[in-house]
Design an enzyme around this catalytic site. Structure first.
Site, short mmCIF file in Angstrom:
data_model
loop_
_atom_site.label_atom_id
_atom_site.label_comp_id
_atom_site.label_asym_id
_atom_site.label_seq_id
_atom_site.Cartn_x
_atom_site.Cartn_y
_atom_site.Cartn_z
CE LYS A 114 3.61 -0.05 -2.33
NZ LYS A 114 4.45 -0.43 -1.20
CE LYS A 197 -1.85 6.80 2.89
NZ LYS A 197 -1.37 5.81 3.82
CE LYS A 200 7.02 5.97 2.17
NZ LYS A 200 6.20 5.34 3.22
#
Ligand code: ADP
Ligand code: NA
Length: 330
Positions: A114, A197, A200
């Site tokens: 991240k 996958k 969001k």
């Protein structure tokens, strides 16, 4: 004997949960109520680690809770609460942070991923210490089991290490949590990119089915789902990921086995499967949407439910924190 305790959390970082969240995680939360003493948390403290809008966060936390109740979390049987309403979480996280090695925290791959995306200068210290707060979430409730996906394995391992380390250093205080592996967990893929996958953060909204979106919109997305060349409806996650994903969703929501579905669609085309699946999904989401709206239309009642959840959570978390503080010398 008392039921084993389970803890799990989910971030309020989207306007709605999507079908992947439900089939991969939330339906198991609902099922675990039958066998476990369940504590579930909308982890809004975790949701501010990478920048956020305050009004949007407040709204999303409420919608997340309303959706969880609507999906079947029963406030009589499980404890659902919002993390920021239980101050013991950051309080214990501080103590755990003081027994976490800097190098140990630096090895968390989710932070590395991240922070690389955000640029390491810009990513927050909160994002860095996120797994320590997550350990506090779990250990405060003396959870025996934590449902984990592959992406959270390393964080649960840290929670276990911290529990053992604290217990060794200061005396037995925490239950060491074990991963709760759910058999046949459905991995739902993106309708537009069936090798990725459903998430969001998917590149196209057409690839995600939000539980709160218009059923007509959902039906359209399913009809436009990317499928593979060929015509035969067979389950082959590697070779035919698109059609296999549609079969997985159908099977999970209709309760019909994959083999039975494949047999039923012998000689039929992709269009037939898509049409039926659109119906299965929209019939599934309709009552959930109605119930979610019901909770959101009565804010006072929703507040009351969440306050009661926070109170039940604090009774347990407070006792654990007092024991930990006392051992540490406070
Ligand atoms: P997202 O991938 O949309 O950011 P989160 O990471 O917040 O979702 O995941 C919340 C929970 O939902 C986790 O337990 C995760 O494993 C599960 N989950 C998310 N996406 C999927 C998916 N496509 N298939 C199965 N489970 C999923
Ligand atoms: Na994610």
């Amino acid at each position: 004997p008392a039921r084993p305790r389970v803890f799990s959390g989910i971030q309020p970082t989207a306007d709605s949960f999507h079908l992947g969240n439900y089939l991969g995680a939330l339906r198991h939360w609902v099922a675990l109520q039958d066998t476990h003493d369940a504590f579930y948390c909308v982890v809004d403290l975790h949701a501010i680690t990478a920048g956020h809008d305050p009004a949007l966060l407040r709204q999303r936390s409420r919608v997340a809770a309303a959706q969880l109740y609507a999906l079947g979390l029963d406030p009589e049987r499980s404890t659902l609460f919002v993390q920021s309403q239980v101050p013991e979480h950051p309080q214990l996280a501080w103590v755990l942070g003081c027994i976490t090695g800097f190098g140990e925290a630096s090895r968390m791959t989710q932070f590395k991923d991240k922070s690389q995306k955000q640029g390491s200068e810009r990513s927050s210290v909160g994002l860095f210490t996120y797994p320590i707060l997550q350990a506090a979430d779990i250990l405060l409730y003396q959870a025996d089991a934590v449902p984990v996906g592959e992406d959270q394995r390393q964080h649960l391992e840290l929670s276990r290490d911290l529990a053992q380390r604290f217990n060794t250093q200061f005396g037995k205080t925490f239950t060491v949590p074990a991963p709760h592996i759910v058999k046949d967990t459905a991995k739902i893929t993106d309708l537009q990119d069936p090798t990725a996958k459903m998430s969001k953060s998917s590149s196209s909204p057409a690839g995600i089915i939000d539980l709160l979106e218009e059923p007509a919109r959902t039906a359209k997305k399913i009809r436009s789902a990317v499928t593979d060349t060929g015509r035969e409806i067979v389950f082959d996650a590697e070779g035919k990921p698109g059609i296999s994903n549609l079969l997985t969703i159908h099977s999970a929501l209709s309760g019909r086995g994959i083999d039975g579905l494949v047999a039923a669609y012998a000689g039929k085309g992709y269009g037939d499967l898509k049409k039926d699946l659109a119906e299965v999904v929209t019939e599934f989401v309709r009552p959930i949407q109605e119930r979610t709206r019901g909770y959101l239309d009565d804010p006072a009642q929703l507040d009351k439910l969440l306050a009661a959840g926070a109170e039940k959570a604090r009774a347990v978390a407070g006792a654990t924190l007092r024991a930990a503080y006392e051992r540490v010398g406070f």
